[in-house]
Design a protein around this motif. Sequence first.
Motif, PDB file in Angstrom:
ATOM      1  N   TRP A  26       0.840  -1.201   0.000  1.00 32.05           N
ATOM      2  CA  TRP A  26       0.000   0.000   0.000  1.00 32.05           C
ATOM      3  C   TRP A  26       0.875   1.252   0.000  1.00 32.05           C
ATOM      4  CZ3 TRP A  26      -1.816   4.580   1.432  1.00 32.05           C
ATOM      5  CH2 TRP A  26      -3.149   4.891   1.168  1.00 32.05           C
ATOM      6  N   ALA A  27       1.869   1.265   0.879  1.00 33.14           N
ATOM      7  CA  ALA A  27       2.744   2.440   1.000  1.00 33.14           C
ATOM      8  C   ALA A  27       3.581   2.646  -0.261  1.00 33.14           C
ATOM      9  CB  ALA A  27       3.649   2.283   2.216  1.00 33.14           C
ATOM     10  N   ALA A  28       4.106   1.560  -0.824  1.00 34.45           N
ATOM     11  CA  ALA A  28       4.931   1.673  -2.025  1.00 34.45           C
ATOM     12  C   ALA A  28       4.122   2.201  -3.207  1.00 34.45           C
ATOM     13  CB  ALA A  28       5.547   0.323  -2.371  1.00 34.45           C
ATOM     14  N   ASP A  29       2.909   1.683  -3.378  1.00 36.65           N
ATOM     15  CA  ASP A  29       2.055   2.142  -4.471  1.00 36.65           C
ATOM     16  C   ASP A  29       1.671   3.610  -4.283  1.00 36.65           C
ATOM     17  OD1 ASP A  29       2.230  -0.424  -5.412  1.00 36.65           O
ATOM     18  OD2 ASP A  29       0.183  -0.996  -4.888  1.00 36.65           O
ATOM     19  N   GLU A  30       1.377   3.985  -3.037  1.00 38.05           N
ATOM     20  CA  GLU A  30       1.015   5.375  -2.760  1.00 38.05           C
ATOM     21  C   GLU A  30       2.201   6.304  -3.025  1.00 38.05           C
ATOM     22  OE1 GLU A  30      -1.915   8.223  -1.349  1.00 38.05           O
ATOM     23  OE2 GLU A  30      -1.976   6.174  -2.127  1.00 38.05           O
ATOM     24  N   HIS A  32       4.644   5.777  -5.093  1.00 37.16           N
ATOM     25  CA  HIS A  32       4.837   5.817  -6.543  1.00 37.16           C
ATOM     26  C   HIS A  32       3.844   6.775  -7.193  1.00 37.16           C
ATOM     27  CE1 HIS A  32       5.539   4.383 -10.625  1.00 37.16           C
ATOM     28  NE2 HIS A  32       4.251   4.136 -10.739  1.00 37.16           N
ATOM     29  N   ARG A  33       2.571   6.704  -6.794  1.00 34.63           N
ATOM     30  CA  ARG A  33       1.550   7.578  -7.383  1.00 34.63           C
ATOM     31  C   ARG A  33       1.811   9.043  -7.051  1.00 34.63           C
ATOM     32  NH1 ARG A  33      -2.072   3.155  -6.294  1.00 34.63           N
ATOM     33  NH2 ARG A  33      -2.189   3.821  -4.122  1.00 34.63           N
ATOM     34  N   ARG A  34       2.219   9.314  -5.812  1.00 36.98           N
ATOM     35  CA  ARG A  34       2.397  10.703  -5.369  1.00 36.98           C
ATOM     36  C   ARG A  34       3.814  11.218  -5.606  1.00 36.98           C
ATOM     37  NH1 ARG A  34      -1.516  12.932  -2.119  1.00 36.98           N
ATOM     38  NH2 ARG A  34      -3.221  11.553  -1.481  1.00 36.98           N
ATOM     39  N   ARG A  35       4.708  10.342  -6.067  1.00 39.18           N
ATOM     40  CA  ARG A  35       6.107  10.725  -6.275  1.00 39.18           C
ATOM     41  C   ARG A  35       6.727  11.280  -4.984  1.00 39.18           C
ATOM     42  NH1 ARG A  35       7.063  10.511 -11.701  1.00 39.18           N
ATOM     43  NH2 ARG A  35       5.227  10.618 -13.066  1.00 39.18           N
ATOM     44  N   LEU A  36       6.482  10.539  -3.905  1.00 37.06           N
ATOM     45  CA  LEU A  36       7.023  10.899  -2.595  1.00 37.06           C
ATOM     46  C   LEU A  36       7.867   9.750  -2.065  1.00 37.06           C
ATOM     47  CD1 LEU A  36       3.936  12.531  -0.813  1.00 37.06           C
ATOM     48  CD2 LEU A  36       5.972  13.698  -1.667  1.00 37.06           C
ATOM     49  N   PRO A  37       8.889  10.044  -1.260  1.00 31.85           N
ATOM     50  CA  PRO A  37       9.714   8.976  -0.695  1.00 31.85           C
ATOM     51  C   PRO A  37       9.051   8.341   0.527  1.00 31.85           C
ATOM     52  CG  PRO A  37      10.538  11.095   0.026  1.00 31.85           C
ATOM     53  CD  PRO A  37       9.415  11.390  -0.928  1.00 31.85           C
ATOM     54  N   PRO A  38       8.985   7.023   0.576  1.00 29.18           N
ATOM     55  CA  PRO A  38       8.543   6.373   1.802  1.00 29.18           C
ATOM     56  C   PRO A  38       9.706   6.258   2.789  1.00 29.18           C
ATOM     57  CG  PRO A  38       8.938   4.724   0.126  1.00 29.18           C
ATOM     58  CD  PRO A  38       9.206   6.062  -0.514  1.00 29.18           C
ATOM     59  N   ARG A  39       9.437   6.453   4.048  1.00 28.55           N
ATOM     60  CA  ARG A  39      10.445   6.321   5.097  1.00 28.55           C
ATOM     61  C   ARG A  39      10.009   5.189   6.011  1.00 28.55           C
ATOM     62  NH1 ARG A  39      11.837  10.916   9.670  1.00 28.55           N
ATOM     63  NH2 ARG A  39      13.629   9.884  10.619  1.00 28.55           N
ATOM     64  N   ASP A  83      11.459   3.194  -9.173  1.00 27.19           N
ATOM     65  CA  ASP A  83      11.640   4.641  -9.144  1.00 27.19           C
ATOM     66  C   ASP A  83      11.413   5.250  -7.758  1.00 27.19           C
ATOM     67  OD1 ASP A  83       8.933   3.982  -9.217  1.00 27.19           O
ATOM     68  OD2 ASP A  83       8.375   5.920 -10.072  1.00 27.19           O
ATOM     69  N   VAL A  84      11.049   4.432  -6.784  1.00 28.47           N
ATOM     70  CA  VAL A  84      10.763   4.934  -5.438  1.00 28.47           C
ATOM     71  C   VAL A  84      12.045   4.966  -4.617  1.00 28.47           C
ATOM     72  CG1 VAL A  84       9.570   4.453  -3.270  1.00 28.47           C
ATOM     73  CG2 VAL A  84       8.355   4.212  -5.449  1.00 28.47           C
ATOM     74  N   GLU A  85      12.373   6.124  -4.092  1.00 25.01           N
ATOM     75  CA  GLU A  85      13.565   6.290  -3.264  1.00 25.01           C
ATOM     76  C   GLU A  85      13.199   6.034  -1.799  1.00 25.01           C
ATOM     77  OE1 GLU A  85      16.908   9.720  -2.171  1.00 25.01           O
ATOM     78  OE2 GLU A  85      15.498  10.005  -3.836  1.00 25.01           O
ATOM     79  N   VAL A  86      13.715   4.953  -1.248  1.00 25.03           N
ATOM     80  CA  VAL A  86      13.325   4.508   0.085  1.00 25.03           C
ATOM     81  C   VAL A  86      14.351   4.945   1.122  1.00 25.03           C
ATOM     82  CG1 VAL A  86      12.585   2.536   1.474  1.00 25.03           C
ATOM     83  CG2 VAL A  86      12.324   2.467  -1.008  1.00 25.03           C
ATOM     84  N   ALA A  87      13.861   5.453   2.263  1.00 22.80           N
ATOM     85  CA  ALA A  87      14.721   5.760   3.405  1.00 22.80           C
ATOM     86  C   ALA A  87      14.350   4.832   4.546  1.00 22.80           C
ATOM     87  CB  ALA A  87      14.552   7.218   3.829  1.00 22.80           C
ATOM     88  N   THR A  88      15.334   4.487   5.390  1.00 23.01           N
ATOM     89  CA  THR A  88      15.078   3.615   6.538  1.00 23.01           C
ATOM     90  C   THR A  88      15.729   4.208   7.780  1.00 23.01           C
ATOM     91  OG1 THR A  88      17.052   2.257   6.135  1.00 23.01           O
ATOM     92  CG2 THR A  88      15.004   1.551   5.076  1.00 23.01           C
TER      93      THR A  88
END
Length: 285
Positions: A26-30, A32-39, A83-88
């Motif tokens: 869910w988070a990855a798809d969101e 990708h759609r919003r062009r925002l990085p998930p943390r 294309d999703v830039e992930v931070a941890t």
Amino acid sequence: MTNTAEGREILVGIDPARDCHMLLAWAADEAHRRRLPPRLLVAVPAQHQIEHVDASPHMMAQRQEGARALEAAASWVRERHADVEVATDVLDGRPAQILIGLSDRARMIVLGSRHLSRTEEFLSAGSLVVPVSAQARCPVVVVGDAEHVTQEPQYLVVGVDGRPSKAALALAFGEASLRGAALRALWVWQPPALSPKDEPSLVRTQRTLLSETVAGWSEKSPDVALTHEVPVGHPVEELARAADHALAVVVGRRCDGGYMGMRLGSVVHGLLHRAHCPVITVPVG
């Protein structure tokens, strides 16, 4: 409350002990759609919050386990959307407090559901859903453990109950537009114990109020097919029934005081237990 258009990241609470693939998807798809990085976040309680005589080895083991879980989760997200830039981050502190503290700069928070009983929600140190949904200053998405079957054509549900629904409507229209989905706006009318003789007239009045509340939103989002519905019954049951095969159900949560459960509201609290689809709680007012 944070302006959800300004938050620049999607926070995802990870529990190393559980399968997080549904909430990660869910988070990855969101993202990708919003062009925002998930943390992706794992929180480890500070030493003084652990009852061991010497908590250092225990904390170290938790941090290592959290780092491994984050690495695996980040790799999974990248495979889903390159294309999703992930931070941890592995952070020190109680998970709920960490996420609430970070919520003022987030677009949204995504959590998984532990399916705890109502008593366990308040007594379990590991419970995130209730405190974060009740106190976060950005929208909170709670994704169930089981895969949810959606319906074609796809749709979302938004609960409306007057002017405070503005923030929930804004997010619901935005989600529907991003997904190319329809939107069902519901204002549930719960009749009193002694049903009045003019109930049909009261329902028509409620339908007029619903139309007035959502007026203008279709002009802002002409690509979203909107329907107005005024079902009669209990709000939790009717919203959950309408959202049985929805992509998500969106509801507002008032930000006035009170203890945690009251601040969350009985309808939101009920949906978190009853709804099968993801539940999106939006702070309003």
